[in-house]
Design a protein around this motif. Structure first.
Motif, mmCIF file in Angstrom:
data_model
loop_
_atom_site.group_PDB
_atom_site.id
_atom_site.type_symbol
_atom_site.label_atom_id
_atom_site.label_comp_id
_atom_site.label_asym_id
_atom_site.label_seq_id
_atom_site.Cartn_x
_atom_site.Cartn_y
_atom_site.Cartn_z
ATOM 1 N N THR A 61 0.790 -1.260 0.051
ATOM 2 C CA THR A 61 -0.036 -0.088 0.134
ATOM 3 C C THR A 61 0.821 1.234 -0.013
ATOM 4 O O THR A 61 0.385 2.392 -0.225
ATOM 5 N N TRP A 62 2.173 1.056 0.503
ATOM 6 C CA TRP A 62 2.792 2.166 0.688
ATOM 7 C C TRP A 62 4.014 2.241 -0.407
ATOM 8 O O TRP A 62 5.029 1.383 -0.221
ATOM 9 N N ARG A 63 3.988 3.217 -1.342
ATOM 10 C CA ARG A 63 4.930 3.277 -2.498
ATOM 11 C C ARG A 63 5.494 4.619 -2.894
ATOM 12 O O ARG A 63 4.972 5.347 -3.585
ATOM 13 N N PRO A 64 5.920 5.208 -1.883
ATOM 14 C CA PRO A 64 6.487 6.585 -2.177
ATOM 15 C C PRO A 64 7.292 6.805 -3.180
ATOM 16 O O PRO A 64 8.250 5.993 -3.773
ATOM 17 N N PHE A 65 7.234 7.931 -4.162
ATOM 18 C CA PHE A 65 8.002 8.241 -5.245
ATOM 19 C C PHE A 65 8.012 7.281 -6.310
ATOM 20 O O PHE A 65 8.690 7.136 -7.183
ATOM 21 N N ASN A 66 6.846 6.372 -6.346
ATOM 22 C CA ASN A 66 6.605 5.430 -7.095
ATOM 23 C C ASN A 66 7.999 4.521 -7.413
ATOM 24 O O ASN A 66 8.268 4.184 -8.555
ATOM 25 N N ILE A 67 8.559 4.020 -6.120
ATOM 26 C CA ILE A 67 9.731 3.281 -6.296
ATOM 27 C C ILE A 67 9.484 2.001 -6.958
ATOM 28 O O ILE A 67 8.365 1.432 -6.726
ATOM 29 N N PRO A 68 10.411 1.522 -7.681
ATOM 30 C CA PRO A 68 10.186 0.168 -8.529
ATOM 31 C C PRO A 68 9.971 -0.813 -7.534
ATOM 32 O O PRO A 68 10.765 -0.981 -6.448
ATOM 33 N N TRP A 69 9.007 -1.710 -7.794
ATOM 34 C CA TRP A 69 8.886 -2.934 -6.921
ATOM 35 C C TRP A 69 10.030 -3.832 -6.667
ATOM 36 O O TRP A 69 10.238 -4.461 -5.646
ATOM 37 N N LEU A 70 10.675 -3.778 -7.572
ATOM 38 C CA LEU A 70 12.117 -4.518 -7.674
ATOM 39 C C LEU A 70 12.990 -4.024 -6.237
ATOM 40 O O LEU A 70 13.691 -4.915 -5.698
ATOM 41 N N VAL A 71 12.931 -2.869 -5.963
ATOM 42 C CA VAL A 71 13.672 -2.319 -4.677
ATOM 43 C C VAL A 71 13.037 -3.100 -3.579
ATOM 44 O O VAL A 71 13.663 -3.308 -2.722
ATOM 45 N N TYR A 72 11.676 -3.075 -3.505
ATOM 46 C CA TYR A 72 11.073 -3.779 -2.509
ATOM 47 C C TYR A 72 11.589 -5.170 -2.122
ATOM 48 O O TYR A 72 12.030 -5.702 -1.163
ATOM 49 N N SER A 73 11.733 -5.752 -3.141
ATOM 50 C CA SER A 73 12.367 -7.165 -3.107
ATOM 51 C C SER A 73 13.768 -7.129 -2.618
ATOM 52 O O SER A 73 14.211 -8.183 -1.684
ATOM 53 N N PHE A 74 14.673 -6.348 -2.933
ATOM 54 C CA PHE A 74 15.828 -6.145 -2.751
ATOM 55 C C PHE A 74 16.044 -5.769 -1.026
ATOM 56 O O PHE A 74 16.994 -6.407 -0.151
#
Length: 322
Positions: free
Chosen positions: A135-148
């Motif tokens: 639900t929280w995705r500031p500055f439209n961060i790529p989802w791959l960053v979440y994985s890392f």
């Protein structure tokens, strides 16, 4: 996503859930009787099959779920969060309660780790946490960053509880799926054949590696092979044959929540009825686990409209007065 894509996704999801049920039909009896000081071993060939499928069974299911994250978020935050509560959190609460009833282990009612994912339904709190994190995705961060980030937290913090380890490890696969969603057309329709062959080779290596390696399950090499294997299956899924068997697999995929949450309690009931397995071979017991759980789940799915409250939070129909 188009109707065709939903069909292939149902097929892939159904296969993953069926492999989970097959896996549990071979391992749940072992855990059940081991807890009761009864020795019962899985045959080596079955254990090898279970291990060989481990890189793709749950990771592929998480990546498929991640593919749908952006579509779910497009509904708006309130509807998105309520949907996850109604369809995931509620089913988890209901069926954890049923697990306590079917196992007769009422001490688990006050066990925090049981409710946090220390049971056969641990996938649901993992996927629920992933959706909440999404639900929280500031500055439209790529989802791959979440994985890392999830992997970094796992390897740097080295958590000691299985619930946290599962969230971080399998959550990384979920956000890989979310990242791949925007590249799905390219993956399935325009990916060069050389890439496909490479992914296929890595998939085969992943099976070999799982069977022969002694490294930790939560290793970057395992993560890489699982992602590559899952991408290969996503490419392959639209080419699955339109056979009657695949219609059944698609039905499982369409009703995956039912098959996932209900198969375990059915097995527990059967195990309580069997008592000790002194006169039955392991293969007979595993077949009974598989047949009984699948039969029960197909019946529950067929008559879902009468028992939908067991899987989805009951809501008042729109427009109904107070």
């Amino acid at each position: 996503m188009s109707k065709t894509r939903l069909v292939w996704m149902d097929s892939l999801r159904g296969m993953a859930v069926l492999f989970i049920i097959i896996y549990h039909s071979t391992t749940v009896p072992i855990a059940w009787w081991s807890a009761r000081d009864y020795s019962f071993q899985v045959p080596d060939i079955i254990n090898s099959i279970n291990v060989s499928l481990s890189p793709y069974r749950v990771p592929c299911l998480l990546i498929i779920s991640g593919l749908l994250l952006n579509r779910s978020r497009s509904k708006g935050t309130k509807r998105y969060l309520l949907g996850k509560f109604y369809n995931i959190f509620w089913a988890y609460l209901v069926w954890c309660s049923i697990i306590i009833l079917t196992t007769g282990n009422f001490s688990q009612m006050t066990n925090v780790w049981f409710w946090a994912g220390g049971n056969i339904l641990w996938y649901l709190p993992v996927i629920f946490f992933c959706y909440i994190a999404g639900t929280w995705r500031p500055f439209n961060i790529p989802w791959l960053v979440y994985s890392f980030v999830f992997l970094a937290l796992l390897f740097l913090k080295d958590p000691s509880t299985n619930a946290v380890i599962r969230i971080l490890w399998f959550g990384a696969f979920f956000f890989v799926g979310a990242y791949l969603a925007k590249h799905l057309t390219w993956l399935q329709e325009r990916m060069p054949l050389a890439f496909v062959w490479a992914l296929g080779a890595i998939s085969v290596y992943g099976i070999y590696h799982a069977l022969t390696s002694d490294i930790s399950e939560h290793h970057l090499l395992n993560f890489f092979t699982s992602v590559c294997g899952s991408i290969f299956l996503i490419w392959l899924a639209p080419y699955f044959p339109e056979a009657k068997f695949m219609k059944m697999v698609q039905f499982v995929g369409q009703n995956s929540i039912i098959f996932y949450v209900a198969h375990g309690p059915v097995m527990y009931v059967l195990l309580r009825l069997l008592g000790t397995p002194e006169t039955l071979s392991w293969y007979v017991i595993a077949f009974m686990m598989l047949l009984s759980s699948l039969t029960a789940c197909f019946c529950l799915a067929k008559y879902r409209k009468y028992i939908d409250f067991l899987f989805v939070f009951p809501q008042r129909p729109r427009g109904e007065g107070s």
